[in-house]
Write an enzyme that holds these catalytic residues in place. Structure first.
Site, PDB file in Angstrom:
ATOM      1  N   HIS A  11      -1.844   1.443  11.194  1.00 61.44           N
ATOM      2  CA  HIS A  11      -3.066   0.628  11.621  1.00 61.44           C
ATOM      3  C   HIS A  11      -2.970   0.322  13.181  1.00 61.44           C
ATOM      4  O   HIS A  11      -1.924   0.579  13.862  1.00 61.44           O
ATOM      5  CB  HIS A  11      -2.732  -0.802  11.177  1.00 61.44           C
ATOM      6  CG  HIS A  11      -3.719  -1.679  10.929  1.00 61.44           C
ATOM      7  ND1 HIS A  11      -4.195  -2.408  12.163  1.00 61.44           N
ATOM      8  CD2 HIS A  11      -4.820  -1.987  10.075  1.00 61.44           C
ATOM      9  CE1 HIS A  11      -5.393  -3.303  11.866  1.00 61.44           C
ATOM     10  NE2 HIS A  11      -5.486  -3.005  10.539  1.00 61.44           N
ATOM     11  N   ASP A  20       5.754  -3.319   9.282  1.00 64.29           N
ATOM     12  CA  ASP A  20       4.463  -3.895   9.452  1.00 64.29           C
ATOM     13  C   ASP A  20       4.134  -4.058   7.978  1.00 64.29           C
ATOM     14  O   ASP A  20       3.736  -3.036   7.173  1.00 64.29           O
ATOM     15  CB  ASP A  20       3.349  -3.173  10.074  1.00 64.29           C
ATOM     16  CG  ASP A  20       2.052  -3.498   9.794  1.00 64.29           C
ATOM     17  OD1 ASP A  20       1.783  -4.517   9.002  1.00 64.29           O
ATOM     18  OD2 ASP A  20       0.928  -2.978  10.092  1.00 64.29           O
ATOM     19  N   CYS A  55      -9.245   1.106  10.435  1.00 64.15           N
ATOM     20  CA  CYS A  55      -8.537   0.934  11.943  1.00 64.15           C
ATOM     21  C   CYS A  55      -7.207   1.842  11.879  1.00 64.15           C
ATOM     22  O   CYS A  55      -6.423   1.686  12.177  1.00 64.15           O
ATOM     23  CB  CYS A  55      -7.870  -0.598  11.760  1.00 64.15           C
ATOM     24  SG  CYS A  55      -8.897  -1.852  11.960  1.00 64.15           S
ATOM     25  N   GLN A  88       0.325  -4.996   4.233  1.00 60.49           N
ATOM     26  CA  GLN A  88      -0.219  -4.211   3.114  1.00 60.49           C
ATOM     27  C   GLN A  88       0.490  -4.279   1.743  1.00 60.49           C
ATOM     28  O   GLN A  88       0.420  -3.803   0.661  1.00 60.49           O
ATOM     29  CB  GLN A  88      -0.683  -2.874   3.371  1.00 60.49           C
ATOM     30  CG  GLN A  88      -1.933  -2.260   2.589  1.00 60.49           C
ATOM     31  CD  GLN A  88      -3.064  -3.061   2.755  1.00 60.49           C
ATOM     32  OE1 GLN A  88      -3.730  -3.528   1.845  1.00 60.49           O
ATOM     33  NE2 GLN A  88      -3.674  -3.478   4.213  1.00 60.49           N
ATOM     34  N   LYS A 120      -3.722 -11.601   3.464  1.00 61.81           N
ATOM     35  CA  LYS A 120      -3.730 -10.740   2.440  1.00 61.81           C
ATOM     36  C   LYS A 120      -2.974 -10.961   1.244  1.00 61.81           C
ATOM     37  O   LYS A 120      -2.729 -10.186   0.130  1.00 61.81           O
ATOM     38  CB  LYS A 120      -3.188  -9.502   3.265  1.00 61.81           C
ATOM     39  CG  LYS A 120      -3.982  -8.830   4.122  1.00 61.81           C
ATOM     40  CD  LYS A 120      -3.878  -7.658   4.486  1.00 61.81           C
ATOM     41  CE  LYS A 120      -4.990  -7.297   5.747  1.00 61.81           C
ATOM     42  NZ  LYS A 120      -4.640  -5.981   6.399  1.00 61.81           N
TER      43      LYS A 120
END
Ligand code: PLP
Length: 405
Positions: free
Chosen positions: A122, A199, A363, A202, A225
């Site tokens: 991202h 990260d 992104c 997600q 999220k």
């Protein structure tokens, strides 16, 4: 116990609404998830019944608010199996968390040090590292990916060296859905003495990463999220690392002692939590985690996989449609294009039919460059979506195709 999606849908007020005269079909879950009433209520409850600033007051309201906020931190620590609650730093979200680590490392890196990122990051996981390299003279290297949307790990092996100081990879790609083999990535980095930041923005809505089992140095994610509110997230760091990094911001709450000659910093986690935080958001994040755990992540994941397979099969029957990201290890995200049609036009037409999907580069421009496309149409599913909604979506895409070709 069977996964009762109709019953679950009643927990989400927004799923009852219509868009452009059609029942809302919300397939933009990778951008942000919808919120169950219990999470929304917890925010109202805080402001209605015990709004006060935390950590500073001796009065009862402040105690109540502090207990609720710290209780949320404890919940998050248990959920992800961190060793200590003080290793969970509340932030405003993934982007903020990544920038905190990048800023901290600007004091620890030197010219010639190397940072490795993946080809499917991202932008929020690329730009801070580029800025860090500019500042320190460190060099950015990229693990390439293949056509299926899997990282090429043999290339990672050749990039790793004694100069590698940091490795940054997303757990799950928001554009492709690929679940990256982070345990292996972490092990290999550690053999060279490099730290790893994952990260997880997600990933954490679909399954539970175990921080101790992964032996990860830093892990970041956003509440919004995972059915929580916007404006709150976490930076997890091993305490050794968090103690080594300088504080990110100066201000109230992060100090032990202040004189004009010298300030000493507070212990973890307060060293990284200057100023008044998003108190209601932190508390509501804890409520969202409880909610998801009550449903059960095993059931969530297997149901979402069912949705993924159902939608993939039907989409592939549409002539000229190509799916980007075909890893065998992926979450319920489908990125696709239809030959000769701009993704934006598909997004606009299906919205008229009540279907919310994302179009564009998500992104992740480097991924789009890799496939030599301007963008994709992305449908991303959550556990509250249904096969019937997928049918409406497929029908809408077919209609769009007829109108546009
Ligand atoms: C959403 C997302 C981000 C950014 O999260 P914010 O909450 O906007 O800070 C970063 N990385 C990935 C993989 C994401 O999906």
């Amino acid at each position: 116990m069977a996964f009762d999606v109709q019953k679950i849908r009643l927990d989400f007020p927004i799923l009852q609404r219509k868009v452009n005269g059609y029942p809302l079909v919300y397939f933009d879950n990778a951008a942000t998830s919808q919120k169950p009433k219990i999470v929304i209520d917890s925010i109202v409850d805080y402001y209605t019944n015990y709004n006060a600033n935390i950590h500073r007051g001796v009065h009862s309201l402040s105690q109540e608010a502090t207990d609720a906020y710290e209780n949320a931190r404890e919940k998050i620590k248990n959920h992800f199996n961190a060793t200590h609650a003080h290793e969970i730093i509340f932030t405003s979200g993934t982007t903020h968390s990544i920038n905190m680590v990048a800023s901290g490392f600007s004091k620890l890196l030197h010219k010639g040090d190397e940072i490795i990122v993946s080809a499917m990051e991202h932008h929020s996981n690329i730009v801070p590292w580029q800025m860090l390299c500019e500042k320190t003279g460190a060099i950015l290297k990229v693990i390439p990916m293949n056509e299926d949307g899997n990282l090429i790990l043999s290339e990672y092996d050749t990039l790793l060296s004694e100069n590698t100081k940091l490795v940054f990879v997303n757990h799950v790609s928001n554009a492709l859905g690929t679940i990256n083999p982070i345990k292996e990535i972490i092990e290999k980095a550690h053999k060279k003495g490099a730290a790893v930041l994952i990260d997880g923005a997600q990933a954490t809505s679909h399954f539970i990463p175990d921080f101790q089992e992964l032996d990860v140095d830093f892990y970041v994610t956003s509440a919004h999220k995972m059915c929580g509110p916007t404006g709150v997230g976490i930076l997890y760091g091993k305490s050794d690392w968090l103690n080594k990094l300088p504080p990110y911001q100066g201000g109230g709450e992060m100090i032990k002692e202040v004189t004009f000659e010298k300030t000493t910093y507070a212990d973890l986690p307060h060293k990284f939590e200057a100023g008044t935080p998003n108190i209601a958001g932190g508390i509501a994040f804890g409520v969202a985690i409880d909610y998801l755990n009550l449903l059960g992540f095993n059931d969530i994941q297997s149901y979402e996989n069912e949705l993924l397979n159902y939608a993939t099969e039907q989409l592939l029957e549409i002539e000229g449609l190509r799916i980007y990201g075909t890893s065998s290890e992926k979450t319920a995200v489908i990125s696709f294009n239809i030959e000769g049609i701009h993704p934006y036009d598909i997004g606009t037409i299906v919205d008229k039919l009540g279907v919310a999907i994302r179009t564009g580069h998500h992104c992740t421009q480097p991924i789009m460059d890799f496939y030599k496309i301007p963008g994709t149409v992305r449908a991303s599913f959550a556990f509250y979506n249904t096969k019937k909604e997928i049918d409406s979506f497929i029908e809408a895409v077919k209609k769009a195709k007829i109108m546009l070709s």
